[in-house]
Design a protein around this motif. Structure first.
Motif, short mmCIF file in Angstrom:
data_model
loop_
_atom_site.label_atom_id
_atom_site.label_comp_id
_atom_site.label_asym_id
_atom_site.label_seq_id
_atom_site.Cartn_x
_atom_site.Cartn_y
_atom_site.Cartn_z
N GLU A 445 0.82 -1.20 0.00
CA GLU A 445 0.00 0.00 0.00
C GLU A 445 0.86 1.26 0.00
OE1 GLU A 445 -3.30 0.26 -0.32
OE2 GLU A 445 -3.44 -1.91 -0.52
N GLU A 446 1.99 1.23 0.70
CA GLU A 446 2.87 2.39 0.70
C GLU A 446 3.46 2.63 -0.69
OE1 GLU A 446 5.70 1.47 3.73
OE2 GLU A 446 4.58 2.52 5.33
N ALA A 447 3.75 1.55 -1.41
CA ALA A 447 4.33 1.69 -2.74
C ALA A 447 3.36 2.38 -3.70
CB ALA A 447 4.73 0.32 -3.28
N ARG A 448 2.07 2.18 -3.50
CA ARG A 448 1.09 2.79 -4.42
C ARG A 448 0.38 3.99 -3.78
NH1 ARG A 448 -3.19 -2.12 -3.84
NH2 ARG A 448 -1.55 -3.19 -5.02
N MET A 449 0.85 4.41 -2.59
CA MET A 449 0.21 5.48 -1.82
C MET A 449 -1.27 5.15 -1.60
SD MET A 449 1.84 9.05 -3.21
CE MET A 449 1.06 9.94 -1.88
N GLY A 450 -1.48 3.92 -1.17
CA GLY A 450 -2.85 3.45 -0.97
C GLY A 450 -3.34 3.65 0.44
N LEU A 451 -4.09 2.66 0.95
CA LEU A 451 -4.78 2.77 2.23
C LEU A 451 -3.93 2.19 3.35
CD1 LEU A 451 -7.33 3.46 3.84
CD2 LEU A 451 -8.27 1.22 3.19
N ILE A 452 -3.58 3.05 4.31
CA ILE A 452 -2.82 2.64 5.49
C ILE A 452 -3.66 2.94 6.72
CG2 ILE A 452 -0.69 2.91 6.80
CD1 ILE A 452 -0.20 1.82 4.04
N VAL A 516 -11.60 4.87 13.25
CA VAL A 516 -10.46 4.56 12.39
C VAL A 516 -9.77 5.86 11.96
CG1 VAL A 516 -9.69 3.38 10.30
CG2 VAL A 516 -11.71 2.55 11.53
N LEU A 517 -8.46 5.89 12.14
CA LEU A 517 -7.63 6.95 11.60
C LEU A 517 -6.78 6.33 10.49
CD1 LEU A 517 -6.54 9.88 11.84
CD2 LEU A 517 -4.80 8.99 13.41
N TYR A 518 -6.98 6.79 9.24
CA TYR A 518 -6.30 6.15 8.12
C TYR A 518 -5.67 7.19 7.20
CZ TYR A 518 -10.40 7.30 5.23
OH TYR A 518 -11.39 7.94 4.55
N GLN A 519 -4.74 6.72 6.42
CA GLN A 519 -4.04 7.57 5.46
C GLN A 519 -4.29 7.04 4.06
OE1 GLN A 519 0.12 8.78 6.28
NE2 GLN A 519 0.59 7.96 4.27
N PHE A 520 -4.69 7.96 3.16
CA PHE A 520 -4.94 7.58 1.77
C PHE A 520 -4.45 8.70 0.87
CE2 PHE A 520 -7.75 7.29 -2.00
CZ PHE A 520 -7.42 5.99 -2.39
N ARG A 521 -3.63 8.30 -0.09
CA ARG A 521 -3.00 9.27 -0.98
C ARG A 521 -2.21 10.32 -0.20
NH1 ARG A 521 -4.04 5.70 -4.11
NH2 ARG A 521 -5.52 5.80 -5.85
N GLY A 522 -1.63 9.87 0.94
CA GLY A 522 -0.79 10.76 1.73
C GLY A 522 -1.54 11.72 2.62
N VAL A 523 -2.89 11.61 2.67
CA VAL A 523 -3.72 12.51 3.47
C VAL A 523 -4.38 11.73 4.60
CG1 VAL A 523 -5.63 14.14 3.47
CG2 VAL A 523 -4.15 13.96 1.46
N LEU A 524 -4.36 12.30 5.82
CA LEU A 524 -4.97 11.64 6.97
C LEU A 524 -6.48 11.89 7.01
CD1 LEU A 524 -2.43 12.29 9.89
CD2 LEU A 524 -3.04 10.09 8.88
N LEU A 535 -19.32 -0.08 6.66
CA LEU A 535 -18.22 0.88 6.54
C LEU A 535 -17.44 0.59 5.28
CD1 LEU A 535 -16.50 3.16 7.79
CD2 LEU A 535 -15.15 1.37 8.92
N ARG A 536 -17.17 1.66 4.53
CA ARG A 536 -16.34 1.54 3.33
C ARG A 536 -15.39 2.72 3.27
NH1 ARG A 536 -18.25 -0.31 -2.63
NH2 ARG A 536 -16.26 -0.04 -3.69
N ILE A 537 -14.09 2.44 3.29
CA ILE A 537 -13.08 3.49 3.19
C ILE A 537 -12.05 3.08 2.15
CG2 ILE A 537 -13.37 4.42 5.51
CD1 ILE A 537 -11.07 2.76 6.47
N PRO A 538 -11.48 4.08 1.45
CA PRO A 538 -11.74 5.52 1.59
C PRO A 538 -13.13 5.88 1.10
CG PRO A 538 -10.34 5.10 -0.29
CD PRO A 538 -10.47 3.79 0.42
N LYS A 539 -13.67 6.98 1.62
CA LYS A 539 -15.04 7.38 1.34
C LYS A 539 -15.30 7.64 -0.14
CE LYS A 539 -17.04 7.46 5.41
NZ LYS A 539 -18.26 6.70 5.69
N GLN A 540 -14.26 8.13 -0.85
CA GLN A 540 -14.49 8.49 -2.25
C GLN A 540 -14.53 7.29 -3.17
OE1 GLN A 540 -11.92 9.32 -0.39
NE2 GLN A 540 -9.98 9.44 -1.48
N CYS A 541 -14.25 6.08 -2.63
CA CYS A 541 -14.28 4.88 -3.48
C CYS A 541 -15.72 4.54 -3.81
CB CYS A 541 -13.62 3.71 -2.75
SG CYS A 541 -11.84 3.92 -2.55
N LYS A 542 -15.94 4.04 -5.02
CA LYS A 542 -17.28 3.64 -5.45
C LYS A 542 -17.26 2.19 -5.88
CE LYS A 542 -18.72 8.23 -6.95
NZ LYS A 542 -19.27 9.02 -8.04
#
Length: 542
Positions: A445-452, A516-524, A535-542
């Protein structure tokens, strides 16, 4: 599979492809050959066996249908071994209901349906209707006299004889101003078909002679039914026949119309319309009869609050006079509802009626305040019960309910202590087994700046200042949630999260949430969900 592994009976309606994918993922995570440490290997074997057991149930069409409809309780029902293997879900549902009916029939002799009413009439007119001045010198006259002038007690029980026959035994005692009596009744009811039933009634009392009656109920159409009750009352004045017929029809989804004809000692014709919705109850009725004819309109508003508060008012006018009633009722405990109604009328005067429903028992206290229309009586009848209720609710009812809830929670914790300890150990073991898999997921996930998943907690959170003395009960579920991340997405279904791998219930019987505190695309980002909320995260996912 995740839900099946928990003790909750919630449904997880996954497709076969989703089921196989979850099974493969958990097998890779818990396979004993992937762990060299002896302790971890033992823990992995136990969890691997649980996953395999869940997959066997959910992958079999019959057991899967049973579980999808009834959860684990359906799998524990005796008698499934005689069911043919190739059955549809509808056929399995029908078979389950048949097994339930057989079990209920075995318990028929042990079941009763007790109902009772206690009514105590109180005469408090001396509080407002004072004597003339020439009587004020009489000794003791300065103190108002409040007395009980009537009482009524009734009780009934049901005794199921077969699946279609029921015996009903009831009795009542009444007294008013020192005079009274009682009666006893026995009714035998038989359900003749899905459309109706019949009932024979036998009664006797010290004020009236023997009573013989017949009641018949019949569904004429899916939206219309009729009830007929005929009776013969024997007394010293001879035989008194009586007949009552009620015809009812559904006018729409929430509205019923009734036509009633009564012939006998008090003959009358009555028509009424009753509309009952989620938020209101409205009734309008008109009666033409001897000796009473009247018109009546009543309305009740139902608040959608936790205490099921209702306020009501009615107007009734006829040959006997006019009566205006208003009042409210509220749930004060799990099985108790308290209500009060003020009745103001001519020539009846002012009365206060207090009613307490406790399960199937009703306690009724009509208090007659005055024979006249006195504003002071109306004021005290309205304000007095409100002041007493709020004082009792704050000083007695609320502390009692809080203490009762704590006792129930403590008892539930004691009963489930060993099971929760086992779940905690399994969750901790699962977290240890996840460490290597989580490390690989985080690297990808870090390699693709995904969901942490930076931090995650599950349990009871206290943010309200009024509840700051309550203890926070949460567990760290950062590792288990990261393990569920796939393709930079985390999707949780509408089921208790206590059943997820690496989770357990930290506060049995209390409301829980997932933070949940998560990081996606480098943003907390931060999100909070209720226990049974999807629950579905990140919220912008469809």
């Amino acid at each position: 599979i995740y839900v099946f592994l928990s003790e909750e009976t919630l449904l997880f309606l996954a497709s076969q492809e989703e089921l196989k994918a979850a099974y493969r993922r958990l097998c890779m995570l818990y396979h004993p050959d992937k762990h060299r440490d002896p302790e971890l290997k033992t823990q992995a074997e136990r969890l691997f066996n649980l996953v395999h057991q869940a997959y066997e149930v959910l992958s079999d069409p019959q057991t899967r249908a049973i579980y999808d409809i009834y959860g684990r309780r359906g799998l524990e029902m005796e008698g499934w071994e005689v069911v043919e293997r190739k059955r549809t879900a509808a056929e399995i549902r029908e078979e389950f209901e048949r097994l339930q009916r057989e079990r209920e029939e075995r318990r028929l002799q042990q079941r009763t349906n007790p109902k009772g009413t206690i009514s105590v009439g109180i005469d408090a007119t001396d509080l407002f209707d004072r004597y003339d001045e020439e009587y004020e010198d009489v000794p003791g006259s300065s103190f108002p006299q409040i007395e009980i002038n009537k009482m009524h007690i009734s009780q009934s029980i049901e005794a199921p004889l077969t699946s279609t026959d029921t015996a009903i035994l009831s009795g009542n005692l009444s007294t008013q101003n020192g005079n009274g009596g009682g009666s006893i009744n026995l009714a035998l009811r038989r359900v003749t078909s899905a459309k109706g039933w019949g009932e024979l009634e036998f009664g006797a009392g010290d004020l009236h002679g023997p009573l013989f009656g017949l009641k018949i109920f019949r569904n004429l159409t899916p939206r219309c039914f009729i009830t007929t009750h005929c009776a013969l009352q024997f007394s010293s004045r001879g035989v008194r026949p009586g007949l009552t017929t009620v015809l009812a029809r559904n006018l729409d989804k929430n509205t019923m119309g009734y036509l009633q004809w009564r012939w006998g000692i008090q003959s009358a014709m009555n028509t009424s319309i009753v509309r009952d919705t989620k938020t209101s109850h409205f009734t309008v009725a008109m009666q033409l009869g001897i000796p009473h004819s009247f018109m009546m309109v009543s309305y009740q508003h139902k608040f959608q609050d936790e205490d099921q508060t209702r306020v009501k008012g009615s107007l009734k006018a006829g040959f006997f006079g006019t009566i205006v009633e208003y009042g409210a009722e509220r749930k004060i405990s799990r099985h108790s509802v308290l209500g009060a109604t003020v009745s103001v009328g001519v020539p009846q005067g002012v009365s206060l009626k207090i009613k307490l429903n406790r399960a199937s028992q009703t306690y009724f206290f009509p208090v007659h305040l005055t024979d006249q229309l006195l504003p002071s009586a109306v004021f005290y009848a309205t304000v007095g019960p409100l002041v007493i209720y709020f004082a009792m609710h704050r000083l007695v009812i609320k502390p009692y309910l809080r203490a009762q809830k704590e006792r129930e929670l403590e008892k539930q914790r004691e009963n489930t202590a060993s099971d929760i300890l086992q779940k905690k150990q399994e969750a901790e073991a699962a977290v240890r087994l996840m460490q290597e898999a989580v490390r690989r997921i985080i690297e990808a996930e870090e390699a693709r700046m995904g969901l942490i998943i930076v931090n995650a907690w599950y349990g009871k959170f206290v943010n309200d200042n009024s509840r700051k003395n309550e203890k926070v009960k949460v567990i760290d579920v950062t590792v288990p949630l990261q393990c569920l991340v796939k393709d930079s997405k985390l999707i949780l279904t509408e089921a208790s999260k206590a059943g997820l791998p690496g989770f357990y219930d930290p506060c049995v019987g209390e409301e829980k949430s997932l933070k949940v505190l998560y990081q996606f695309r480098g943003v907390l980002h931060q999100v909070m969900a209720a226990d049974n909320e999807a629950l579905r995260i990140p919220k912008q996912c469809k």
